[in-house]
Design a protein around this motif. Structure first.
Motif, PDB file in Angstrom:
ATOM      1  N   SER A 102       0.860  -1.182   0.000  1.00 54.74           N
ATOM      2  CA  SER A 102       0.000   0.000   0.000  1.00 54.74           C
ATOM      3  C   SER A 102       0.895   1.231   0.000  1.00 54.74           C
ATOM      4  O   SER A 102       2.026   1.188   0.492  1.00 54.74           O
ATOM      5  N   VAL A 103       0.386   2.313  -0.555  1.00 55.52           N
ATOM      6  CA  VAL A 103       1.195   3.518  -0.750  1.00 55.52           C
ATOM      7  C   VAL A 103       0.503   4.718  -0.140  1.00 55.52           C
ATOM      8  O   VAL A 103      -0.692   4.937  -0.360  1.00 55.52           O
ATOM      9  N   GLN A 104       1.255   5.495   0.645  1.00 56.17           N
ATOM     10  CA  GLN A 104       0.795   6.787   1.152  1.00 56.17           C
ATOM     11  C   GLN A 104       1.777   7.834   0.654  1.00 56.17           C
ATOM     12  O   GLN A 104       2.969   7.771   0.963  1.00 56.17           O
ATOM     13  N   ILE A 105       1.271   8.793  -0.099  1.00 59.44           N
ATOM     14  CA  ILE A 105       2.164   9.771  -0.721  1.00 59.44           C
ATOM     15  C   ILE A 105       1.547  11.156  -0.605  1.00 59.44           C
ATOM     16  O   ILE A 105       0.379  11.370  -0.967  1.00 59.44           O
ATOM     17  N   GLY A 106       2.313  12.087  -0.082  1.00 60.77           N
ATOM     18  CA  GLY A 106       1.857  13.462   0.039  1.00 60.77           C
ATOM     19  C   GLY A 106       1.871  14.176  -1.303  1.00 60.77           C
ATOM     20  O   GLY A 106       2.530  13.746  -2.253  1.00 60.77           O
ATOM     21  N   ARG A 107       1.126  15.271  -1.379  1.00 56.00           N
ATOM     22  CA  ARG A 107       1.022  16.007  -2.641  1.00 56.00           C
ATOM     23  C   ARG A 107       2.385  16.538  -3.096  1.00 56.00           C
ATOM     24  O   ARG A 107       2.745  16.429  -4.269  1.00 56.00           O
ATOM     25  N   ARG A 139       4.151  -1.295   3.500  1.00 54.81           N
ATOM     26  CA  ARG A 139       3.694   0.058   3.166  1.00 54.81           C
ATOM     27  C   ARG A 139       4.856   0.902   2.682  1.00 54.81           C
ATOM     28  O   ARG A 139       5.972   0.796   3.186  1.00 54.81           O
ATOM     29  N   VAL A 141       5.624   4.904   2.388  1.00 55.17           N
ATOM     30  CA  VAL A 141       5.172   6.239   2.772  1.00 55.17           C
ATOM     31  C   VAL A 141       6.179   7.256   2.251  1.00 55.17           C
ATOM     32  O   VAL A 141       7.387   7.112   2.483  1.00 55.17           O
ATOM     33  N   ARG A 143       7.049  11.357   2.151  1.00 58.58           N
ATOM     34  CA  ARG A 143       6.770  12.684   2.696  1.00 58.58           C
ATOM     35  C   ARG A 143       7.985  13.576   2.511  1.00 58.58           C
ATOM     36  O   ARG A 143       9.128  13.113   2.572  1.00 58.58           O
TER      37      ARG A 143
END
Length: 216
Positions: A102-107, A139, A141, A143
């Motif tokens: 899963s991927v969490q990436i900020g703008r 994951r 992430v 940032r």
């Protein structure tokens, strides 16, 4: 009295061959899986995306070989144009394969300019390592941290002495065990970045890479 023989330096040609073989495995395995998926029944839009990802991994494999050829010839690699993290991630996710990532990436992180080939190699190695050594989800992430982008690969495992040794060692390992992390260290250093591993609370492992902006 027992004589202690000095440790021989690894043969550069053998090391290069080992590294190239190691780095070619993920793109070739992913390319094979994508071609098989293309042979199945899929909507036209899905087939187009599969074809694009297959072409990306074929180009990545070609870039690894080109990098090796430049090293053998004593030439500097050609300058690489900057790609954003958002452009790089689909190929990384395709290499992860089984849906555990899963991927969490900020703008801001999504627009961060990076060296595409090296960043792809770094992430594929770290994500593959996390998937092999843990049974749970993985994951990624991303940032911004000041003037650098932090890429964190998280999994349910725990830091081990072998992991810290692999991240500190200056010479390549004698076997393929730890070779991927050694390659990652070289690539991170080449980009002027930093890498570290740390335990998460209450459990888990994070391997973090900080990278500056890539300039064309």
């Amino acid at each position: 009295m027992r004589l202690i023989r000095p440790r021989r330096s690894p043969d550069p040609g053998v090391l290069l061959l080992r590294s190239v073989c190691h780095e070619l495995r993920p793109p070739m395995a992913t390319l094979t899986a994508l071609v098989r998926a293309l042979e199945s029944e899929h909507p036209a839009a899905h087939r187009g995306e599969l074809a694009r990802l297959a072409a990306e991994h074929a180009a990545h494999a070609q870039a690894v070989l080109g990098q090796a050829a430049a090293a053998v010839s004593g030439l500097n690699p050609e300058p690489a144009p900057a790609h954003t993290l958002a452009q790089i991630l689909p190929g990384v996710a395709a290499a992860a394969g089984d849906g555990r990532l899963s991927v969490q990436i900020g703008r801001t992180a999504a627009r961060w300019p990076l060296h595409a080939q090296h960043t792809r190699q770094i992430l594929i190695n770290l994500i593959g390592n996390a998937a092999r050594h843990s049974a749970g989800p993985v994951r990624l992430v991303a940032r911004r941290r000041g003037r650098r982008l932090r890429l964190s690969v998280l999994d349910p495992g725990q830091p081990t002495p072998e992991l810290f040794t692999a991240l500190r060692r200056r010479t390549p390992p004698a076997t393929d065990r730890g070779l991927g992390l050694w390659v990652v260290r070289q690539l991170v250093a080449a980009r002027g970045g930093a890498i570290r591993a740390r335990a998460l609370s209450p459990a888990g492992l994070a391997v973090e890479v900080d990278l500056p902006r890539h300039r064309d």
